[in-house]
Design a protein around this motif. Structure first.
Motif, short mmCIF file in Angstrom:
data_model
loop_
_atom_site.label_atom_id
_atom_site.label_comp_id
_atom_site.label_asym_id
_atom_site.label_seq_id
_atom_site.Cartn_x
_atom_site.Cartn_y
_atom_site.Cartn_z
N LEU A 108 0.83 -1.20 0.00
CA LEU A 108 0.00 0.00 0.00
C LEU A 108 0.87 1.26 0.00
N ARG A 109 1.96 1.22 0.73
CA ARG A 109 2.86 2.38 0.78
C ARG A 109 3.60 2.57 -0.55
N GLU A 110 4.17 1.48 -1.07
CA GLU A 110 5.01 1.59 -2.27
C GLU A 110 4.20 1.80 -3.54
N ARG A 111 3.05 1.15 -3.66
CA ARG A 111 2.30 1.16 -4.91
C ARG A 111 1.23 2.25 -4.94
N TYR A 112 0.65 2.56 -3.76
CA TYR A 112 -0.51 3.47 -3.72
C TYR A 112 -0.27 4.73 -2.90
N ASP A 113 0.92 4.86 -2.28
CA ASP A 113 1.25 6.02 -1.45
C ASP A 113 0.25 6.19 -0.30
N ILE A 114 -0.15 5.05 0.28
CA ILE A 114 -1.03 5.03 1.45
C ILE A 114 -0.21 4.52 2.64
N SER A 115 -0.08 5.34 3.66
CA SER A 115 0.73 4.98 4.83
C SER A 115 -0.18 4.68 6.01
N LEU A 116 -0.16 3.43 6.47
CA LEU A 116 -1.06 3.00 7.53
C LEU A 116 -0.31 2.80 8.84
#
Length: 371
Positions: free
Chosen positions: A304-312
């Motif tokens: 999610l971080r690398e592909r979609y720029d979503i940091s959870l």
């Protein structure tokens, strides 16, 4: 732009004039410490909960600490709580000189397993400290029965449960004293640190007022029992007064976001798959954080971080009893199996009332692709 689990800027844009008016009011009041704004917020926060007293303090950690001290917890005592919590809960116990004693949590809702509490009670036990985690309440009736039976006090940690209810009772009204945090991410968040303790007990309230103000009573510079410098800031109090009138609306917004997660992700759930939050019977969840579970948690977060720029976020990746700072408690690894298992699988999805449907859809669609 990276997407995070929390962002205050959309809310600030919507409420900016009210927030700035609160600041102007305090600066023009002529009193910057323990003035009308703190007193007013205390009255209104107590009234919201239907209790006699609320005492504003400087942060949630000290709210827990002072709540414990107000009922007499100190060196040599034990306080029963959980390790699946934010470290400040346990730091507050440790700072009183008491020893935290951990029981495990339930696999279905990640809350204190109340069936394990009685076995943890010793002659040194002074209090039980349930943590109303992620936005819903611990099953309180078994704890109240144990408290009556063993003559113990109950201190509720409500840092993550503003406005939550358990069988109709508000979080914070089911024990002897209750501690709240108003850290900006909270359901009722300030624009900086803040906290409060609520109680129906007059003696505890008087002790709290002394404890937050050096131990002084009535006359400045005259200290009885030494206390702390733990006063709620006037500016934060005035902001909280304004936001308290919107608390129920914030909760409604969080519940709508939770519903949309269920609609968008519910079909991905099943054995070995994604687990969405379980609402325990009798609870009215406020979704402070939206904690989900998956055995491939770390891979999912990375993609999610690398592909979609979503940091959870992960709440929490390290149980308190495994931290080096609490090695002195000598709690063996493996003694809290549910807590330790959860730490490797849980993570939080974005959750705040001003989260737009478009941004939530981005998270839902990305998770669907990854899973």
């Amino acid at each position: 732009m990276t997407m995070y689990v929390w962002d205050y800027l959309p809310e600030y844009e919507a409420e900016r004039e009210d927030i700035l008016d609160a600041v102007r009011k305090v600066f023009a009041s002529g009193k910057l410490v323990l003035g009308d704004s703190v007193a007013g917020f205390e009255r209104e926060f107590a009234a919201y909960h239907g209790l006699a007293h609320a005492v504003g303090v400087d942060n949630g950690t000290n709210a827990v600490k002072l709540a414990l001290e107000s009922i007499g917890v100190g060196r040599g005592d034990e306080v029963i709580t959980v390790s699946n919590t934010a470290a400040p809960t346990v730091i507050a116990i440790d700072n009183t000189g008491a020893a935290p004693v951990f029981v495990d949590v339930r696999d279905e809702d990640y809350l204190m397993d109340t069936s394990l509490v009685e076995a943890a009670i010793t002659e040194r036990t002074k209090a039980i400290l349930p943590v109303h985690l992620y936005g819903q309440c611990v099953d309180m009736e078994p704890l109240r029965r144990l408290a009556r039976k063993h003559e113990l006090k109950i201190v509720e940690d409500c840092a993550q449960a503003h406005g939550a209810r358990h069988h109709g009772e508000l979080a914070g009204t089911m024990g002897d004293v209750a501690a709240f945090s108003f850290y900006p991410t909270k359901v009722l968040g300030a624009y900086g640190d803040g906290g409060a303790v609520i109680t129906a007990d007059d003696a505890s309230e008087q002790a709290l007022r002394r404890l937050r103000y050096y131990g002084m009573e009535k006359v400045y510079y005259v200290v009885g029992t030494p206390g702390h410098n733990s006063r709620l800031d006037e500016v934060q109090a005035e902001i909280l007064r304004r936001k308290l009138t919107r608390l129920d609306r914030y909760v409604k917004g969080r519940r709508e976001i939770a519903r949309r997660y269920v609609d968008g992700l519910g079909d991905l759930c099943g054995p070995g798959g994604l687990e969405l939050p379980s609402v325990t019977g009798g609870n009215s969840h406020v979704y402070y954080v939206y904690v989900v579970r998956h055995p491939r948690r770390d891979e999912i977060i990375r993609v999610l971080r690398e592909r979609y720029d979503i940091s959870l976020n992960i709440s929490y990746p390290w149980p308190v009893h495994t931290m080096s700072g609490f090695a002195h408690l000598d709690v063996p690894i493996g003694s809290l199996p549910v807590t330790e298992s959860l730490a490797g699988q849980i993570f939080s999805l974005p959750m705040y009332p001003s989260l737009s449907e478009a941004r939530q859809d981005k998270v839902i669609n990305a998770l669907r692709e990854v899973l």
